[in-house]
Design a protein around this motif. Sequence first.
Motif, PDB file in Angstrom:
ATOM      1  N   ALA A 238       0.906 -20.340 -16.319  1.00  0.00           N
ATOM      2  CA  ALA A 238      -0.259 -18.241 -15.603  1.00  0.00           C
ATOM      3  C   ALA A 238      -1.588 -18.990 -15.690  1.00  0.00           C
ATOM      4  O   ALA A 238      -2.448 -17.823 -15.565  1.00  0.00           O
ATOM      5  N   GLY A 239      -1.798 -20.438 -15.966  1.00  0.00           N
ATOM      6  CA  GLY A 239      -3.272 -20.386 -15.272  1.00  0.00           C
ATOM      7  C   GLY A 239      -3.975 -20.531 -14.381  1.00  0.00           C
ATOM      8  O   GLY A 239      -5.157 -19.813 -14.577  1.00  0.00           O
ATOM      9  N   ARG A 240      -3.864 -20.256 -13.432  1.00  0.00           N
ATOM     10  CA  ARG A 240      -3.533 -19.319 -12.175  1.00  0.00           C
ATOM     11  C   ARG A 240      -4.466 -17.754 -11.698  1.00  0.00           C
ATOM     12  O   ARG A 240      -4.082 -17.206 -10.978  1.00  0.00           O
ATOM     13  N   LEU A 241      -3.331 -17.308 -13.050  1.00  0.00           N
ATOM     14  CA  LEU A 241      -3.537 -15.385 -12.760  1.00  0.00           C
ATOM     15  C   LEU A 241      -5.026 -15.253 -12.887  1.00  0.00           C
ATOM     16  O   LEU A 241      -6.092 -15.631 -13.660  1.00  0.00           O
ATOM     17  N   PRO A 242      -5.241 -13.901 -12.124  1.00  0.00           N
ATOM     18  CA  PRO A 242      -6.602 -13.590 -12.045  1.00  0.00           C
ATOM     19  C   PRO A 242      -6.298 -12.769 -13.242  1.00  0.00           C
ATOM     20  O   PRO A 242      -6.266 -12.380 -14.298  1.00  0.00           O
ATOM     21  N   LEU A 243      -8.027 -12.972 -13.776  1.00  0.00           N
ATOM     22  CA  LEU A 243      -8.820 -12.846 -14.789  1.00  0.00           C
ATOM     23  C   LEU A 243      -8.586 -11.137 -14.618  1.00  0.00           C
ATOM     24  O   LEU A 243      -8.955 -10.792 -13.952  1.00  0.00           O
ATOM     25  N   ALA A 244      -8.935 -10.943 -15.486  1.00  0.00           N
ATOM     26  CA  ALA A 244      -8.813  -9.480 -16.161  1.00  0.00           C
ATOM     27  C   ALA A 244     -10.490  -8.725 -16.271  1.00  0.00           C
ATOM     28  O   ALA A 244     -11.046  -9.901 -16.282  1.00  0.00           O
ATOM     29  N   GLU A 245     -10.645  -7.774 -15.794  1.00  0.00           N
ATOM     30  CA  GLU A 245     -12.096  -7.601 -16.068  1.00  0.00           C
ATOM     31  C   GLU A 245     -12.818  -6.889 -16.665  1.00  0.00           C
ATOM     32  O   GLU A 245     -11.917  -6.030 -17.911  1.00  0.00           O
ATOM     33  N   ASP A 246     -13.635  -7.256 -17.079  1.00  0.00           N
ATOM     34  CA  ASP A 246     -14.448  -5.826 -18.591  1.00  0.00           C
ATOM     35  C   ASP A 246     -15.555  -5.284 -18.524  1.00  0.00           C
ATOM     36  O   ASP A 246     -16.583  -6.275 -18.277  1.00  0.00           O
ATOM     37  N   GLY A 247     -15.590  -4.339 -17.739  1.00  0.00           N
ATOM     38  CA  GLY A 247     -17.002  -4.035 -17.576  1.00  0.00           C
ATOM     39  C   GLY A 247     -17.848  -4.481 -16.637  1.00  0.00           C
ATOM     40  O   GLY A 247     -18.511  -4.373 -15.321  1.00  0.00           O
ATOM     41  N   GLY A 248     -16.408  -4.998 -15.649  1.00  0.00           N
ATOM     42  CA  GLY A 248     -17.116  -5.621 -13.837  1.00  0.00           C
ATOM     43  C   GLY A 248     -17.368  -6.877 -13.866  1.00  0.00           C
ATOM     44  O   GLY A 248     -17.962  -7.067 -13.365  1.00  0.00           O
ATOM     45  N   ALA A 249     -17.416  -7.184 -15.166  1.00  0.00           N
ATOM     46  CA  ALA A 249     -17.734  -8.685 -15.173  1.00  0.00           C
ATOM     47  C   ALA A 249     -16.556  -9.591 -15.336  1.00  0.00           C
ATOM     48  O   ALA A 249     -16.321  -9.974 -16.834  1.00  0.00           O
ATOM     49  N   PRO A 250     -16.190  -9.686 -14.516  1.00  0.00           N
ATOM     50  CA  PRO A 250     -14.362 -11.393 -14.419  1.00  0.00           C
ATOM     51  C   PRO A 250     -15.237 -12.392 -15.519  1.00  0.00           C
ATOM     52  O   PRO A 250     -16.154 -13.045 -14.818  1.00  0.00           O
ATOM     53  N   GLY A 251     -15.260 -13.059 -16.439  1.00  0.00           N
ATOM     54  CA  GLY A 251     -14.863 -14.564 -16.875  1.00  0.00           C
ATOM     55  C   GLY A 251     -14.634 -15.043 -17.536  1.00  0.00           C
ATOM     56  O   GLY A 251     -13.498 -14.684 -18.519  1.00  0.00           O
ATOM     57  N   PRO A 252     -14.883 -16.629 -18.226  1.00  0.00           N
ATOM     58  CA  PRO A 252     -14.040 -16.691 -19.487  1.00  0.00           C
ATOM     59  C   PRO A 252     -13.743 -16.484 -20.709  1.00  0.00           C
ATOM     60  O   PRO A 252     -14.602 -15.844 -20.845  1.00  0.00           O
ATOM     61  N   GLY A 253     -12.813 -16.325 -21.130  1.00  0.00           N
ATOM     62  CA  GLY A 253     -12.905 -15.262 -22.303  1.00  0.00           C
ATOM     63  C   GLY A 253     -11.897 -14.065 -21.991  1.00  0.00           C
ATOM     64  O   GLY A 253     -11.392 -14.146 -23.529  1.00  0.00           O
ATOM     65  N   PHE A 254     -11.648 -13.668 -21.288  1.00  0.00           N
ATOM     66  CA  PHE A 254     -11.221 -12.288 -20.969  1.00  0.00           C
ATOM     67  C   PHE A 254      -9.241 -13.179 -20.388  1.00  0.00           C
ATOM     68  O   PHE A 254      -9.020 -14.245 -19.513  1.00  0.00           O
ATOM     69  N   GLY A 255      -8.877 -12.170 -20.631  1.00  0.00           N
ATOM     70  CA  GLY A 255      -7.538 -12.978 -20.267  1.00  0.00           C
ATOM     71  C   GLY A 255      -6.813 -12.692 -19.276  1.00  0.00           C
ATOM     72  O   GLY A 255      -7.450 -11.700 -18.087  1.00  0.00           O
ATOM     73  N   HIS A 256      -5.414 -12.531 -18.474  1.00  0.00           N
ATOM     74  CA  HIS A 256      -5.232 -12.513 -17.132  1.00  0.00           C
ATOM     75  C   HIS A 256      -4.954 -11.230 -16.783  1.00  0.00           C
ATOM     76  O   HIS A 256      -4.533 -10.296 -18.192  1.00  0.00           O
ATOM     77  N   ASP A 257      -5.012 -10.395 -16.063  1.00  0.00           N
ATOM     78  CA  ASP A 257      -4.860  -9.445 -15.664  1.00  0.00           C
ATOM     79  C   ASP A 257      -3.935  -8.665 -15.524  1.00  0.00           C
ATOM     80  O   ASP A 257      -2.906  -9.145 -15.020  1.00  0.00           O
TER      81      ASP A 257
END
Length: 287
Positions: A238-257
């Motif tokens: 599942a590691g290549r799934l797109p990350l969820a965005e938080d306040g428009g700032a995707p980045g490490p620490g956010f889970g998959h969308d």
Amino acid sequence: MADTIHPIHHPAHQAAARGALEIRGLTKRYRVSGTPFTALQDIGLSVAPGEFVSIVGASGCGKSTLLRLIVGLERQFDGEILLDGRPVAGPGLDRAIVFQEHRLFPWLTAEENVALGLLKSHHPAADKRRLVREHLELVGLGAFAKAYPSQLSGGMSQRVAIARALVARPRILLLDEPFGALDALTRSHLQAELLRIVRAEGITAILVTHDVEEALYLGDRVVVMHPRPGRIAGIIPAGRLPLAEDGGAPGPGFGHDRADPAFIRLREAVLAELGAGHAQPPARRAA
Ligand SMILES: Nc1ncnc2c1ncn2[C@@H]1O[C@H](COP(=O)(O)OP(=O)(O)OP(=O)(O)O)[C@@H](O)[C@H]1O
């Protein structure tokens, strides 16, 4: 919880390779009323340092047994469990576990409960006090250090339990349905914060959950187990799934969308793999 999480300076941070788990040919048998019963059969799994692995499977397929074996609470088994190349032979500060119930001591404050995680560590007292304070802040409970569990909500108590598990800086964090008893909103907040913390601190994590979305939101890989006997049926990356965005700032620490079509496809794949474990053998036709 704190908006920005900075890695904590921890005296136990020196080791080079940290949190590489290698399980080979692991079989666990119990005796139930004198009859042998195979709870886990020939489990093989390699988990890389810093990786987040989720495990899903029907009730009774041996998920909790597997975590208990890794944490060292069950010592009799066939096969090998190696953490950073060393065989697991009983509980140790390099592994910590969080359960569905927080298991805090009601007569101790939040900071005293967290300090229990350092009971067997050899840090000087001043370092221990600092680590307890920093870990309560890490889980957003700096202001509740003197509160007793009865004065905390379920989600806050579970945060204290996570701080207690992390304070001795384990190489691997084991989570046995840690959010199962929480309401949906608290659950999703804690999922995101847990991920931020383990990513920031570089801790390997293994999560057992009944919630396929949670498994995919958090996991780099999802291990699907089948019962009778408990075994690994498939491992879904599942590691290549797109990350969820938080306040428009995707980045490490956010889970998959969760809303991404690729996420939904993988969820279906996990559910199908789970369902295959339940499939009954075809009924025999009447002659
Ligand atoms: N101490 C024990 N003695 C005998 N059998 C046991 C023991 N512990 C677990 N088992 C059996 O091993 C099997 C796996 O149990 P385990 O609790 O690991 O499953 P699980 O996948 O975590 O289930 P659940 O999702 O319901 O928590 C079950 O059939 C259980 O009855």
